[in-house]
Design an enzyme around this catalytic site. Structure first.
Site, PDB file in Angstrom:
ATOM      1  N   ARG A  92      64.832 112.957  18.834  1.00 45.66           N
ATOM      2  CA  ARG A  92      65.017 114.405  18.720  1.00 45.66           C
ATOM      3  C   ARG A  92      64.288 115.159  19.822  1.00 45.66           C
ATOM      4  NH1 ARG A  92      62.322 113.759  12.986  1.00 45.66           N
ATOM      5  NH2 ARG A  92      63.898 112.203  13.120  1.00 45.66           N
ATOM      6  N   ASP A  95      60.473 118.012  16.731  1.00 41.95           N
ATOM      7  CA  ASP A  95      60.265 117.852  15.297  1.00 41.95           C
ATOM      8  C   ASP A  95      58.986 118.597  14.954  1.00 41.95           C
ATOM      9  OD1 ASP A  95      60.642 116.908  12.684  1.00 41.95           O
ATOM     10  OD2 ASP A  95      59.496 115.088  13.061  1.00 41.95           O
ATOM     11  N   ASP A  97      56.666 119.587  11.612  1.00 40.17           N
ATOM     12  CA  ASP A  97      56.454 119.319  10.196  1.00 40.17           C
ATOM     13  C   ASP A  97      55.176 119.994   9.725  1.00 40.17           C
ATOM     14  OD1 ASP A  97      58.662 117.586   9.780  1.00 40.17           O
ATOM     15  OD2 ASP A  97      57.536 115.904  10.593  1.00 40.17           O
TER      16      ASP A  97
END
Length: 166
Positions: A92, A95, A97
């Site tokens: 990706r 990301d 989180d």
């Protein structure tokens, strides 16, 4: 304001530029202030197929956004940087989180805090420890004790060509 720790990772495009742009975007979040970010680490990809290594870091935000509002804002930043959601653990561009949100525990279909894999991921634990060596998880576990059983295999400081014995 609540202290929120955000994991950043990228292994597509230009990961260094992706993380820099993500940190700039975090600085612009409403009702939030980017306090600091960790040193960067390179880690082996976890996921399907052969993937490039990841560039990882952790950022500390002070925020008045709710956990779900923060998640929405982070997903918008990911989309702005070309994130495509598809296969789990696929490569990706970016990301983001939420690892921790104060001392809160959240368990909803959209979000789990603390992040469910936090304790097993060296590419999260080491930068998190760099930012907050005295941090204690909501369950009462000190971050330092998690490092005792955490391997540095496949992890090295950004700019290093070998495992520096973190």
């Amino acid at each position: 304001m609540t202290a929120a720790y955000i994991a950043l990772g990228s292994n597509l495009g230009t990961p260094e530029a992706q993380l820099k742009t993500a940190l700039q975007a975090l600085e612009q979040l409403p009702q939030s202030r980017l306090v600091s970010s960790s040193p960067w680490y390179v880690s082996k990809a976890i996921g399907p197929g052969t993937q490039p290594d990841y560039l990882n870091a952790v950022a500390l935000l002070d925020t008045d956004l709710s956990p779900l509002a923060l998640l929405t804002a982070l997903q918008q930043i990911e989309q702005q940087q070309g994130r495509e959601r598809g296969e789990r653990w696929a490569a990706r561009t970016l990301d983001l989180d939420i690892l921790l949100y104060g001392n809160e525990e959240v368990a909803s279909p959209e979000l789990r805090i603390p992040h469910p894999a936090l304790e097993q991921r060296n590419f999260v634990l080491y930068p998190l420890f760099d930012l907050a060596p005295d941090l204690t998880l909501p369950c009462g576990t000190p971050i330092e004790s998690l490092l005792a059983g955490c391997s540095t295999e496949g992890l090295h400081a950004f700019g290093e060509t070998r495992d520096p014995g973190l």
